[in-house]
Design a protein around this motif. Structure first.
Motif, PDB file in Angstrom:
ATOM      1  N   VAL A 111      41.465  40.958  52.087  1.00 34.75           N
ATOM      2  CA  VAL A 111      40.618  41.263  50.942  1.00 34.75           C
ATOM      3  C   VAL A 111      39.146  41.245  51.345  1.00 34.75           C
ATOM      4  O   VAL A 111      38.761  40.587  52.315  1.00 34.75           O
ATOM      5  N   ALA A 112      38.345  41.964  50.589  1.00 34.10           N
ATOM      6  CA  ALA A 112      36.895  41.968  50.778  1.00 34.10           C
ATOM      7  C   ALA A 112      36.262  41.630  49.435  1.00 34.10           C
ATOM      8  O   ALA A 112      36.871  41.824  48.379  1.00 34.10           O
ATOM      9  N   GLY A 113      35.047  41.116  49.463  1.00 33.70           N
ATOM     10  CA  GLY A 113      34.379  40.793  48.218  1.00 33.70           C
ATOM     11  C   GLY A 113      33.520  39.560  48.359  1.00 33.70           C
ATOM     12  O   GLY A 113      33.268  39.065  49.463  1.00 33.70           O
ATOM     13  N   LEU A 114      33.099  39.041  47.217  1.00 31.37           N
ATOM     14  CA  LEU A 114      32.257  37.858  47.193  1.00 31.37           C
ATOM     15  C   LEU A 114      33.098  36.639  46.808  1.00 31.37           C
ATOM     16  O   LEU A 114      34.276  36.580  47.124  1.00 31.37           O
ATOM     17  N   ARG A 115      32.527  35.670  46.144  1.00 29.84           N
ATOM     18  CA  ARG A 115      33.211  34.398  45.898  1.00 29.84           C
ATOM     19  C   ARG A 115      34.549  34.575  45.194  1.00 29.84           C
ATOM     20  O   ARG A 115      35.547  33.927  45.543  1.00 29.84           O
ATOM     21  N   GLU A 116      34.607  35.434  44.198  1.00 27.17           N
ATOM     22  CA  GLU A 116      35.842  35.620  43.444  1.00 27.17           C
ATOM     23  C   GLU A 116      37.012  35.979  44.353  1.00 27.17           C
ATOM     24  O   GLU A 116      38.136  35.530  44.140  1.00 27.17           O
TER      25      GLU A 116
END
Length: 295
Positions: A77-82
């Motif tokens: 997965v990629a993304g920020l804190r969530e």
């Protein structure tokens, strides 16, 4: 008996290729996707033979059920804190509840374990999740691949074909910078997922050129005399990045804010792999830099 591997993030470029290589090696592949996921990305997975399970990513019981009978969970997965902290924590909890023995986190990057906090926001999130993961009763393996090699075709300051310049930071013109193609990373990850005895960390690179090497490559592939430019110290570069970050608070909600992109460049010169584990799977053929650089 086929091994069953679960992938989160299989609709992304890296996750999709990992699924392909797992299928080629005879594994049974499960992909968990959002119930509201893009059908144009999900359909090719189904057509390839992947079992797709749509679910709500915050549904712990659904995640646990999806993990049942699985021998390894891969997070791409990629993304920020969530995504990196919250979702991956739920995913590893579900894997443990389902008695999955192994977990591969979404640590496909420069080896951030060598870096202090504060130099790279996206790496800091991975460091935070690592603290949680390392306390859990599951065998985990991180794969550090440096930077993805396709970046070399985007006129990075490090190798700017358009302007015929090579920019580096620090004092070393021969500092090795690790790059791995998405294909090589995916093949290696598939092999790691099917390998029951892997260490906590593995380091790979398709190639590791230095700034001086990029000057030579500019001459070799483009018949141009690239200018080698010292951008200054890493400390000064970090200060400039922090100033840009302070001036762009909205970037905290963006995965690749302008200052975050600068942080990635800073990381390339801050650390490099002290050893490579490329030879762990001798049948894997590594991509050369000549195959990546486009004239």
């Amino acid at each position: 008996m086929k091994k069953k591997i679960l992938i989160a993030g299989a609709t992304g470029m890296l996750g999709g290729k990992i699924a392909d290589y797992l299928l080629q090696q005879g594994a049974e592949v499960i992909a968990i996707v959002r119930e509201s996921g893009d059908k144009e990305k999900i359909t090719p997975l189904k057509n390839s033979g992947v079992t797709v399970i749509p679910l709500q990513m915050d549904d712990r019981l659904a995640l646990q059920k999806a993990c049942e009978g699985v021998s390894c969970v891969i997070s791409a997965v990629a993304g920020l804190r969530e995504s990196i902290v919250d979702f991956q924590s739920r995913l590893v909890d579900a894997a443990i509840a389902a008695k999955v023995p192994r977990f591969i986190p979404s640590d496909f990057s420069t080896d951030f374990t060598q870096m202090d906090r504060g130099f790279n926001r996206n790496f800091d999130l991975r460091k935070e999740f690592k603290v949680y993961l390392d306390k859990q009763p599951i065998q985990s393996t991180s794969i550090f691949n440096g930077a993805f090699a396709y970046l070399l075709n985007y006129n990075l300051p490090l190798f700017n074909v358009k302007e015929e310049k090579v920019l580096f930071y620090g004092e070393k013109q021969d500092f090795s910078i690790d790059f791995t193609t998405v294909e090589d990373t995916a093949q290696y990850t598939a092999k790691v997922a099917l390998d029951d005895k892997t260490p906590r960390n593995l380091h790979i690179a398709s190639f590791s050129p230095s700034p001086k090497d990029f000057v030579a490559l500019g001459k070799q592939f483009f018949d141009k005399d690239f200018e080698l430019i010292n951008g200054g110290s890493l400390e000064d570069f970090a200060t400039v990045i922090q100033e840009k970050r302070n001036a762009n608070p909205q970037g905290e909600q963006e995965l690749y804010a302008d200052w975050q992109q600068m942080q990635y460049l800073h990381s390339m010169f801050l650390v490099h792999h002290l050893k490579l584990d490329n030879n762990r799977y001798p049948d894997l053929k590594w991509t050369s830099i000549a195959q990546v650089i486009k004239k």
